[in-house]
Design a protein around this motif. Structure first.
Motif, PDB file in Angstrom:
ATOM      1  N   THR A  28       0.839  -1.191   0.000  1.00  0.00           N
ATOM      2  CA  THR A  28       0.000   0.000   0.000  1.00  0.00           C
ATOM      3  C   THR A  28       0.875   1.243   0.000  1.00  0.00           C
ATOM      4  O   THR A  28       1.910   1.284   0.668  1.00  0.00           O
ATOM      5  N   PHE A  29       0.446   2.252  -0.749  1.00  0.00           N
ATOM      6  CA  PHE A  29       1.179   3.518  -0.807  1.00  0.00           C
ATOM      7  C   PHE A  29       0.238   4.636  -0.377  1.00  0.00           C
ATOM      8  O   PHE A  29      -0.861   4.770  -0.903  1.00  0.00           O
ATOM      9  N   LYS A  30       0.688   5.436   0.591  1.00  0.00           N
ATOM     10  CA  LYS A  30      -0.163   6.475   1.171  1.00  0.00           C
ATOM     11  C   LYS A  30       0.667   7.740   1.378  1.00  0.00           C
ATOM     12  O   LYS A  30       1.822   7.675   1.815  1.00  0.00           O
ATOM     13  N   ASP A  31       0.056   8.909   1.076  1.00  0.00           N
ATOM     14  CA  ASP A  31       0.761  10.169   1.313  1.00  0.00           C
ATOM     15  C   ASP A  31       0.497  10.678   2.730  1.00  0.00           C
ATOM     16  O   ASP A  31      -0.244  10.060   3.499  1.00  0.00           O
ATOM     17  N   GLU A  32       1.085  11.805   3.064  1.00  0.00           N
ATOM     18  CA  GLU A  32       0.978  12.338   4.430  1.00  0.00           C
ATOM     19  C   GLU A  32      -0.431  12.774   4.797  1.00  0.00           C
ATOM     20  O   GLU A  32      -0.765  12.892   5.974  1.00  0.00           O
ATOM     21  N   ASN A  33      -1.294  12.986   3.799  1.00  0.00           N
ATOM     22  CA  ASN A  33      -2.685  13.367   4.051  1.00  0.00           C
ATOM     23  C   ASN A  33      -3.614  12.167   4.162  1.00  0.00           C
ATOM     24  O   ASN A  33      -4.816  12.327   4.352  1.00  0.00           O
ATOM     25  N   GLY A  34      -3.064  10.958   4.004  1.00  0.00           N
ATOM     26  CA  GLY A  34      -3.866   9.754   4.125  1.00  0.00           C
ATOM     27  C   GLY A  34      -4.475   9.269   2.821  1.00  0.00           C
ATOM     28  O   GLY A  34      -5.261   8.326   2.816  1.00  0.00           O
TER      29      GLY A  34
END
Length: 84
Positions: free
Chosen positions: A5-11
């Motif tokens: 899974t890849f997620k940015d700092e904003n979710g």
């Protein structure tokens, strides 16, 4: 079964094809993402199409991969590249 899974700092979640895996950034805008192993989910974009996998590798290969990838008492981290 856990999927990459890849997620940015904003979710916000990104599918693997949206990510430059070598730099862990979003293709096109360069936003940095974090790689996690989470339960497979369509909303997280980390699921695998079982029919496609069976058509590509055959059901016996998929069964063997599942059985030998991880002990029964542990979570299975699904990686398409390791099926080969």
């Amino acid at each position: 079964v856990l999927g990459e899974t890849f997620k940015d700092e904003n979710g916000k979640y990104y599918r693997t094809d949206e990510i430059d895996v070598s730099t862990l950034t979003v293709k096109g805008d360069g936003k940095v993402v974090t790689k996690l192993w989470e339960k497979m989910s369509k909303s997280k974009g980390n699921g695998v199409d079982p029919r496609g996998m069976i058509e590509q590798y055959g059901s016996d290969v998929i069964r063997l991969y599942i059985l030998f990838k991880a002990p029964v008492e542990k979570e299975l981290e699904w990686e398409n590249s390791q099926i080969k």
